[in-house]
Design a protein around this motif. Structure first.
Motif, mmCIF file in Angstrom:
data_model
loop_
_atom_site.group_PDB
_atom_site.id
_atom_site.type_symbol
_atom_site.label_atom_id
_atom_site.label_comp_id
_atom_site.label_asym_id
_atom_site.label_seq_id
_atom_site.Cartn_x
_atom_site.Cartn_y
_atom_site.Cartn_z
ATOM 1 N N ASN A 107 37.205 40.558 45.838
ATOM 2 C CA ASN A 107 37.721 41.896 45.562
ATOM 3 C C ASN A 107 38.194 42.587 46.833
ATOM 4 O OD1 ASN A 107 37.102 41.547 42.850
ATOM 5 N ND2 ASN A 107 35.082 42.480 43.038
ATOM 6 N N ALA A 108 37.485 42.360 47.932
ATOM 7 C CA ALA A 108 37.911 42.946 49.210
ATOM 8 C C ALA A 108 39.241 42.353 49.666
ATOM 9 C CB ALA A 108 36.831 42.731 50.266
ATOM 10 N N PHE A 109 39.394 41.039 49.546
ATOM 11 C CA PHE A 109 40.647 40.389 49.926
ATOM 12 C C PHE A 109 41.820 40.911 49.092
ATOM 13 C CE2 PHE A 109 38.675 36.233 51.758
ATOM 14 C CZ PHE A 109 38.378 36.914 52.922
ATOM 15 N N VAL A 110 41.597 41.018 47.782
ATOM 16 C CA VAL A 110 42.673 41.466 46.904
ATOM 17 C C VAL A 110 43.048 42.910 47.203
ATOM 18 C CG1 VAL A 110 43.257 41.950 44.492
ATOM 19 C CG2 VAL A 110 42.106 39.825 45.088
ATOM 20 N N GLU A 111 42.054 43.746 47.510
ATOM 21 C CA GLU A 111 42.343 45.147 47.822
ATOM 22 C C GLU A 111 43.132 45.279 49.117
ATOM 23 O OE1 GLU A 111 39.868 49.349 48.493
ATOM 24 O OE2 GLU A 111 38.952 47.638 47.442
ATOM 25 N N VAL A 112 42.891 44.395 50.069
ATOM 26 C CA VAL A 112 43.573 44.480 51.360
ATOM 27 C C VAL A 112 44.938 43.794 51.313
ATOM 28 C CG1 VAL A 112 43.473 43.744 53.780
ATOM 29 C CG2 VAL A 112 41.439 44.679 52.666
ATOM 30 N N ALA A 113 45.004 42.584 50.757
ATOM 31 C CA ALA A 113 46.223 41.775 50.850
ATOM 32 C C ALA A 113 46.873 41.457 49.511
ATOM 33 C CB ALA A 113 45.908 40.470 51.578
ATOM 34 N N GLY A 114 46.320 41.930 48.410
ATOM 35 C CA GLY A 114 46.930 41.671 47.117
ATOM 36 C C GLY A 114 46.474 40.348 46.522
ATOM 37 N N GLU A 115 47.107 39.976 45.402
ATOM 38 C CA GLU A 115 46.707 38.783 44.658
ATOM 39 C C GLU A 115 46.927 37.492 45.430
ATOM 40 O OE1 GLU A 115 45.092 38.497 41.901
ATOM 41 O OE2 GLU A 115 44.984 40.660 41.584
ATOM 42 N N LYS A 116 47.764 37.521 46.436
ATOM 43 C CA LYS A 116 47.995 36.299 47.211
ATOM 44 C C LYS A 116 46.750 35.882 47.989
ATOM 45 C CE LYS A 116 49.910 38.791 51.203
ATOM 46 N NZ LYS A 116 51.104 38.958 52.063
ATOM 47 N N ALA A 117 45.820 36.805 48.177
ATOM 48 C CA ALA A 117 44.572 36.493 48.868
ATOM 49 C C ALA A 117 43.428 36.243 47.894
ATOM 50 C CB ALA A 117 44.199 37.636 49.812
ATOM 51 N N SER A 118 43.746 36.031 46.632
ATOM 52 C CA SER A 118 42.706 35.816 45.624
ATOM 53 C C SER A 118 41.932 34.526 45.901
ATOM 54 C CB SER A 118 43.333 35.749 44.229
ATOM 55 O OG SER A 118 42.389 35.351 43.264
ATOM 56 N N LEU A 119 40.660 34.540 45.491
ATOM 57 C CA LEU A 119 39.796 33.366 45.660
ATOM 58 C C LEU A 119 39.635 32.577 44.361
ATOM 59 C CD1 LEU A 119 36.924 34.782 47.922
ATOM 60 C CD2 LEU A 119 39.012 33.586 48.600
ATOM 61 N N HIS A 120 40.522 32.806 43.391
ATOM 62 C CA HIS A 120 40.406 32.087 42.126
ATOM 63 C C HIS A 120 40.515 30.581 42.324
ATOM 64 C CE1 HIS A 120 40.978 35.903 39.861
ATOM 65 N NE2 HIS A 120 40.297 35.257 38.953
ATOM 66 N N ARG A 121 41.492 30.157 43.097
ATOM 67 C CA ARG A 121 41.674 28.728 43.321
ATOM 68 C C ARG A 121 40.488 28.144 44.068
ATOM 69 N NH1 ARG A 121 47.516 27.474 45.695
ATOM 70 N NH2 ARG A 121 46.675 25.375 45.392
#
Length: 382
Positions: A107-121
């Motif tokens: 959630n912190a990554f997505v808030e800072v850098a958007g969905e491209k920083a998601s950890l889903h993968r």
């Protein structure tokens, strides 16, 4: 986090005192920044206590309400405890807490850098890796440790501030999943995790890891009781196993089961927990005969399902009196002996290579037995 809202860099110690019998003594782990040193003491006798020590980061520790209250009650002391609980379940608790903290990191990554920083993968890759077939069982904690080390190296002095920012991010579980989950044992009837829910993927990772542990040392029912004591939401056990059932129905059809392999491996671990925990027997998707047959199928395919989960399933079928008393003789034989369903067969490409290696024996113009005599020996029968 420390008293001022930023992470404390000194080690803290939590003292766990067990009420159980003698257990294995774990060595003291290496301390890192922002950690609590957790000392687990098992009182074997008044004269001979055994101690286990764990080093836990404070931001991981505070995810458990019980440990957080103990932490603040001791004025954020480095040493916490004693906590009179069983020793061997505490490392499993830490595994779940670290997975939950990775959701905050997402959630912190997505808030800072958007969905491209998601950890889903990353989470999906962790699930495939933990549930795969390896000589040595994989632990999801390895990914967590690698990410923390990388972030600390890259952020340097900004690491405490990023840590405080991440700790303020809520995991963000969906309302429907939060309603399904409780402090105790939770189940989900449908099969397959929601691809958009990291909570469910993290639950699958933990259940997969738990099913690969020794059943004697870490029974699943007692593990859920420990989570209830620490007031940590228990992972959801999926009682719907459609992929494993579909894989079993087409396992003998060439080229048909590969599409179900990945999901079936994950559901095999949920099957092991469902068979073991008696509270889940009422939520079985099939009757006893079909559930046992699925378990026997898992035992018969060592190249598809890991040795760890097959060992857990075999132990459950042998140790559960409720199951062992209802198994038929030929089923118990399959449990003890096993039938190698995916061993002893050559892949089609190998068969084709062997077939095309030489001329068929029915063809050719040369003799294949050149060393044979030209005429048969004459035997005098007189």
């Amino acid at each position: 986090v420390g008293r001022s809202g930023t992470p404390d860099h000194g080690p803290s110690m939590v003292n766990l005192e067990s009420i159980m019998g003698p257990r294995k003594v774990y060595g003291e782990g290496e301390a890192c920044s922002s950690v609590h040193r957790i000392r687990n003491v098992e009182q074997v006798s008044e004269r001979h206590p055994l101690s286990d020590e764990f080093h836990v980061e404070d931001y991981i520790l505070l995810q458990s309400p019980v440990l957080a209250e103990l932490h603040w009650a001791n004025s954020a002391s480095k040493d916490l405890g004693p906590i009179r609980r069983t020793v061997q379940f505490f490392p499993a608790l830490l595994v779940l807490l670290k997975l939950r903290w990775l959701i905050r990191l997402h959630n912190a990554f997505v808030e800072v850098a958007g969905e491209k920083a998601s950890l889903h993968r990353l989470f999906n890759g962790m699930l495939l890796d933990v549930s795969g077939v390896h000589e040595v069982a994989r632990s999801p904690v390895q990914v967590y440790e690698a990410m923390i080390a990388s972030l600390q190296t890259r952020l340097h002095q900004a690491w405490p501030f990023f840590l405080a920012f991440t700790s303020m991010r809520e995991p963000g579980e969906s309302p429907s999943a939060a309603a399904t989950r409780s402090a105790g044992l939770s189940v989900m009837s449908r099969g397959g995790a929601d691809p958009d829910s990291l909570w469910e993927i993290a639950d699958d990772i933990f259940v997969t890891w738990l099913a690969q542990q020794c059943g004697v040392v870490m029974p699943a029912s007692q593990m859920f009781q420990e989570l209830e004591y620490y007031r940590v939401p228990a992972p959801i056990v999926r009682t719907g196993i459609p992929s494993l059932s579909a894989w079993s129905s087409v396992r003998n059809v060439a080229g048909s089961r590969e599409q179900w392999d990945k999901a079936a491996r994950v559901e095999a671990h949920h099957l092991a927990i469902m068979l073991e925990v008696q509270e889940l027997h009422a939520s079985w998707p099939f009757d006893l005969e079909e559930m046992v047959e699925l378990a026997l199928v898992v035992l018969a395919y060592p190249q598809t399902f890991s040795d760890a989960v097959r060992t857990r399933v075999r132990w459950t079928l042998q140790a559960q009196a409720l199951l062992a008393g209802k198994l038929k003789e030929h089923q118990m034989t399959r449990v003890h002996m096993g039938s190698m369903g995916d061993s002893g067969h050559l892949p089609p490409i190998v068969m084709d290579r062997l077939r095309d290696k030489g001329m068929p024996r029915a063809g050719g113009i040369q003799s294949r037995y050149k060393d044979m005599p030209t005429r048969a020996p004459v035997v005098d029968m007189r």
